[in-house]
Structure formats: C-alpha cells, structure tokens
Design a protein around this motif. Structure first.
Motif, PDB file in Angstrom:
ATOM      1  N   MET A 289       0.807  -1.219   0.000  1.00  0.00           N
ATOM      2  CA  MET A 289       0.000   0.000   0.000  1.00  0.00           C
ATOM      3  C   MET A 289       0.839   1.268   0.000  1.00  0.00           C
ATOM      4  SD  MET A 289      -3.165  -0.832   2.554  1.00  0.00           S
ATOM      5  CE  MET A 289      -3.833   0.794   2.231  1.00  0.00           C
ATOM      6  N   ILE A 290       1.997   1.199   0.648  1.00  0.00           N
ATOM      7  CA  ILE A 290       2.849   2.390   0.721  1.00  0.00           C
ATOM      8  C   ILE A 290       3.355   2.797  -0.664  1.00  0.00           C
ATOM      9  CG2 ILE A 290       5.185   3.067   1.461  1.00  0.00           C
ATOM     10  CD1 ILE A 290       4.509   2.010   4.209  1.00  0.00           C
ATOM     11  N   VAL A 291       3.478   1.835  -1.576  1.00  0.00           N
ATOM     12  CA  VAL A 291       4.007   2.146  -2.911  1.00  0.00           C
ATOM     13  C   VAL A 291       3.111   3.117  -3.675  1.00  0.00           C
ATOM     14  CG1 VAL A 291       4.605   1.171  -5.157  1.00  0.00           C
ATOM     15  CG2 VAL A 291       5.384   0.046  -3.069  1.00  0.00           C
ATOM     16  N   VAL A 401       3.032  -1.938   9.138  1.00  0.00           N
ATOM     17  CA  VAL A 401       4.173  -2.642   8.538  1.00  0.00           C
ATOM     18  C   VAL A 401       5.078  -3.247   9.605  1.00  0.00           C
ATOM     19  CG1 VAL A 401       6.314  -2.306   7.244  1.00  0.00           C
ATOM     20  CG2 VAL A 401       4.176  -1.364   6.370  1.00  0.00           C
ATOM     21  N   LEU A 402       5.343  -2.494  10.676  1.00  0.00           N
ATOM     22  CA  LEU A 402       6.307  -2.932  11.680  1.00  0.00           C
ATOM     23  C   LEU A 402       5.666  -3.627  12.877  1.00  0.00           C
ATOM     24  CD1 LEU A 402       8.742   0.118  11.665  1.00  0.00           C
ATOM     25  CD2 LEU A 402       9.025  -2.095  10.543  1.00  0.00           C
ATOM     26  N   SER A 403       4.360  -3.795  12.860  1.00  0.00           N
ATOM     27  CA  SER A 403       3.665  -4.287  14.056  1.00  0.00           C
ATOM     28  C   SER A 403       4.086  -5.690  14.469  1.00  0.00           C
ATOM     29  CB  SER A 403       2.149  -4.245  13.830  1.00  0.00           C
ATOM     30  OG  SER A 403       1.773  -5.075  12.740  1.00  0.00           O
ATOM     31  N   GLU A 404       4.479  -6.543  13.533  1.00  0.00           N
ATOM     32  CA  GLU A 404       4.833  -7.926  13.861  1.00  0.00           C
ATOM     33  C   GLU A 404       6.325  -8.218  13.738  1.00  0.00           C
ATOM     34  OE1 GLU A 404       1.142 -10.705  12.734  1.00  0.00           O
ATOM     35  OE2 GLU A 404       1.997  -9.694  10.985  1.00  0.00           O
ATOM     36  N   THR A 419      13.134   1.974   2.733  1.00  0.00           N
ATOM     37  CA  THR A 419      13.582   1.749   1.355  1.00  0.00           C
ATOM     38  C   THR A 419      12.392   1.726   0.407  1.00  0.00           C
ATOM     39  OG1 THR A 419      15.535   0.505   2.033  1.00  0.00           O
ATOM     40  CG2 THR A 419      14.747   0.138  -0.198  1.00  0.00           C
ATOM     41  N   THR A 420      11.348   1.016   0.800  1.00  0.00           N
ATOM     42  CA  THR A 420      10.150   0.956  -0.040  1.00  0.00           C
ATOM     43  C   THR A 420       9.553   2.344  -0.211  1.00  0.00           C
ATOM     44  OG1 THR A 420       9.675  -1.274   0.764  1.00  0.00           O
ATOM     45  CG2 THR A 420       7.862  -0.085  -0.281  1.00  0.00           C
ATOM     46  N   LEU A 462      -6.484   2.913  -5.789  1.00  0.00           N
ATOM     47  CA  LEU A 462      -5.809   1.625  -5.588  1.00  0.00           C
ATOM     48  C   LEU A 462      -5.417   1.449  -4.122  1.00  0.00           C
ATOM     49  CD1 LEU A 462      -4.484  -0.962  -6.620  1.00  0.00           C
ATOM     50  CD2 LEU A 462      -2.458   0.396  -7.219  1.00  0.00           C
ATOM     51  N   THR A 463      -4.897   2.494  -3.497  1.00  0.00           N
ATOM     52  CA  THR A 463      -4.538   2.414  -2.076  1.00  0.00           C
ATOM     53  C   THR A 463      -5.751   2.072  -1.223  1.00  0.00           C
ATOM     54  OG1 THR A 463      -2.826   4.097  -2.432  1.00  0.00           O
ATOM     55  CG2 THR A 463      -3.438   3.640  -0.170  1.00  0.00           C
ATOM     56  N   GLY A 464      -6.875   2.714  -1.512  1.00  0.00           N
ATOM     57  CA  GLY A 464      -8.087   2.445  -0.755  1.00  0.00           C
ATOM     58  C   GLY A 464      -8.562   1.016  -0.900  1.00  0.00           C
TER      59      GLY A 464
END
Length: 475
Positions: A289-291, A401-404, A419-420, A462-464
């Motif tokens: 999604m960040i892309v 993204v970093l939760s796990e 980086t992404t 697209l993100t949505g």
C-alpha cells in the motif's frame, strides 16, 4: 514490564532500555531531516539553474542522486545498526548528514552539488533506519503505538513542510545565500541533535547480530538503480540507449536478488532481507500500500511546484504557501488518528483514501476551472481535504508494517520500510513528473496538470482498495 516516564533511558536486568519523551523528539527530528531535504529542493530548482548554469538533466540529478543513494543504502544501514549499535550508527549518520549538508550549501558548481547530494543521501541511509529500530526496540505497548503514530505524522508533515520551507528560505535570501540556505539550515539542527542524542537515546542492538550480506547488498543496489536511474534521467537526456538497456535489465536483477537471498536463507546464512519477513501479513500488505501512496504523494509535490512557478507565475513563497492548508490539515488530523485507529481499526486507512481522493478531485476541478489563477486561496479546499486524508493513511500504514517485526530484526525491518517508501517517492517524481512534463509540451500546462492529478487519483483509489485487505487490528 515497567517503563520510565522521564527522558533518560533506564536499564534493568528485566527490561530493555526505554526511549523517553526527549529521546523520541530527538530521533523524530532526525527522521524529518532527510524527508524535508528530498522535497525542499523542488521550489529551489529554478534558482539553482540560474546560479549554477545547470540544465534539466543536472537538476534532476540533484534530486535523483540524493534519492537513489538514500534508497539503495537504507537496508544495509539498518543491518549495520543491528550489528554495531543503533545509537552509534545514528550519531555517525547524523554527523555525516550535517557535513554533507554543509558541502551542498557551499557547492561551487553543479557537479559538486550533485556529488554532495549523493553523499548526503548515503548519510541519511545510515541515520534513518536507526530511528524505527530504536522505537521498536525501546518502546512497547501503547507507548510504541503512540511513537509509531508520531513517526508517521512526522514523515507526512515533513514532506509537505519541506516544500513550504524551501520557498520561504529561497525568497528570504538570508545573507545573500539564496538557494544555498535550503541545505545550510540543516547544520544547526544537526548540531542540536548531536547534543541531545547521547543523553536521551538509548543504545540498542540485535541480541544476535547478523553480518552484512555483500552479494545481497550489491544486487539490491542494482535492482533499485536499473529502473529508477533511467526513469529519472531518461526524459531530460532524450532517452538514450543506456536507459532502455537499464530498464530491460531490471527484471533480471530483481530475480537474481531474490534467488541469492533465498539461497542464503536455505544454507543457514544471513540474507540482507530475510525472506521470512515477507511471511508477515501485516508487513507484506502494508508495504504494497505504501508504494502507490508514496508515488502519488511525491509526484504531486513535484508537479505542483513546477505548475505554480512556471505555469501560474507564482514566486517561491506563494508556491510554498499554497501547501500550508495541506500541512495544517495533515497535522490536525494526525493528532486524532491514533484515537480513531483504536476505535475503528485499520478501516481508517480506507476512509483516509476516500477523503484524499475527494481532495485530489477538487484540486483537478479547480485547476481546470481557474487556470492560470491557481494561487493559495484557490487551492485551499482541495489541499486541505487531501491533507486530512493523507494523515489517516501514512501513520497507520507505517505502524501496520512494523507491528509484527521482532525487535531483533527491527533494523532490517525499518530499513525495508523506508527503502520501499523512498524508492516509491523517487519513482513518483520520475513517473508522474515525466508524464506531466511530456504532456505539457503537447497539451499545455493546464491540461497536463489535470491529467496528472487524475493519474494520482487512480493511485489513491488503488490504495483504498488495498486497504480493505489489511488486518482489522494492529498492535
């Protein structure tokens, strides 16, 4: 586990080092600097061109050289922090960022400026992964959630504020510095950070440090450079043969990188990007999604800076101030974001995408109807709505993204995330910027701007849609 509420970290045999309020401020200050510097040059480029007698290709290298070096070295920077200590790398990267910023501000020629910008991007790549890794390793529970929310809010606000600050600094022409002030302003901020960090930021590192993966690092660099370099420089250079050969090499470089990483993992070695990270659903879906979000964001910021200055005839200050409503709305909504996520979960991201899409549509309609009278007042409604929508997406996505990601791999996890994001930001300038400049030559600037905004709107949609696939709750 008990955490201290003071700004000084406390170690105990049963608890990890704690990141206090002043320490969090310090690392967030460092996280803001590289993003501000990515966007601060947009409104300064015309002045640079006149002062340094630089053409379009060189000016694009001023932007792209920084972004490419930053993106390529982020994951190795995170791994080095895991290995040698995150505060140590943080301090070294921050000091190098200050020195290279000074070199940019004093550059006597366009070539020297490009070289200094590449070095500045490399310094940022040492510093920024340590921010996320420190937050992951030195906070937990609600404090980590708040810290990640503030990190995401800082990232989004920095991208807008950079462009505003750039316009103000160029117009102010402090002591005759002109565009050079956009780089020199970093130096006192870095000095303050170097004073605060040793006193407020705890030292953390991986309990089982992993060596840097040389082949993986080289192949990752090739995989990022083969598409980003030609897409950034191709239009200005006239699309020479090397650009097409580089684009053709990209899928092979990416395949080779994945193959080398998987082989290293099978043999029990330590890959640069452990394939197991992508088994984490939250990380995988959040990165996807960040892309499109970052492509649309950076493309818009570049395009609006060019359109307002070269098309609508605004100076650097009005061009920067036109984005103040976006920054203000982003800041206000980001304060409410954590409470909304706690109550409604990650569906807040979908609402944010709908809101941002409405704002972009209003901006496109405004550009169509009032061009060339496209000033701060005309842009206010669309910019404010879009900014509010962005604030409901970016901070939440970074937290997802970093939760796990386990603390032992916090450095590489943070490196993969940034980086992404950075690669997508560079890709947004390269793709939407190239589209806008190409269409301008054939359709005129108004129609080119509207068409580019509609392409960004597609990225928002697209993100949505991808947001519907996020886990409903996150830690």
């Amino acid at each position: 586990m008990t955490e201290t509420l003071t700004s000084h970290p406390v170690r105990s045999p049963s608890a990890p080092p704690a990141l206090g309020g002043l320490g969090l401020f310090t690392v967030l200050l460092a996280a803001a600097l590289p993003l501000v510097d990515f966007f601060i040059v947009n409104v300064a480029l015309p002045t640079m061109a006149r002062d340094l007698h630089a053409g379009d290709a060189v000016l694009e290298l001023v932007v792209a050289g920084y972004g490419l070096a930053y993106a390529v070295l982020l994951v190795p920077g995170g791994r080095l922090g895991d290995l040698f200590g995150r505060r140590r790398l943080f301090l070294g990267g921050m000091a190098a960022f200050g020195v290279t910023s000074l070199a940019c501000g004093l550059a006597p020629s366009a070539g020297t400026l490009v070289a200094a910008r590449v070095a500045q991007g490399a310094a940022a790549a040492l510093m920024v992964p340590q921010v996320l890794a420190t937050i992951q390793s030195a906070t937990s529970g609600p404090r980590r959630a708040r810290a990640m929310g503030l990190y995401g809010a800082t990232a989004g606000l920095s991208m807008v504020a950079g462009q505003i600050l750039g316009g103000v600094l160029v117009a102010a022409d402090i002591a005759g510095s002109g565009w050079r002030a956009v780089f020199l302003v970093n130096v006192p901020v870095v000095v303050a950070g170097l004073f605060l960090a040793p006193r407020t930021v705890p030292e953390t590192r991986s309990a089982h440090p992993e060596p840097v993966d040389g082949p993986g690092t080289a192949l990752l660099a090739v995989s990022l450079l083969t598409p980003l370099a030609p897409l950034t420089e191709g239009r200005a250079a006239g699309w020479p043969l090397w650009t097409w050969l580089s684009l053709a090499a990209f899928p092979f470089a990416a395949w080779a990188f994945l193959a080398v990483e998987r082989r290293a993992d099978r043999l029990g070695r330590t890959p640069l990007v452990p394939p197991g990270l992508f088994a984490l659903t939250s990380l995988r879906r959040g990165l996807v999604m960040i892309v499109p979000f970052s492509i649309g964001f950076s493309g818009f910021m570049f395009v609006i800076a060019v359109a307002l200055q070269q098309g609508a005839g605004l100076g650097p200050v009005p061009a920067g101030l036109a984005l103040v409503p976006m920054a203000a709305a982003f800041f206000a909504m980001s304060l409410a974001g954590p409470r909304l996520v706690a109550r409604y979960g990650t569906r807040v991201v979908v609402v944010g995408a709908v809101t941002q899409g409405l704002g972009v549509a209003v901006l496109a309609l405004t550009a169509w109807r009032v061009w060339p009278d496209l000033g701060p007042v005309a842009l206010l409604p669309g910019a404010a709505i879009a900014g509010a929508g962005q604030a409901l997406q970016l901070p939440v996505l970074m937290r997802v993204v970093l939760s796990e990601v386990p603390s032992a791999r916090a450095g590489v996890g943070g490196g993969v995330l940034v980086t992404t994001q950075q690669s997508a930001l560079a890709l947004g300038v390269a793709t939407l910027g190239t589209l806008f400049l190409s269409l301008t030559a054939h359709w005129g600037m108004r129609d080119a701007l509207v068409a580019t905004l509609l392409v960004q709107l597609a990225a928002v949609v697209l993100t949505g849609l991808l947001g519907l696939r996020l886990p409903r709750r996150t830690v």
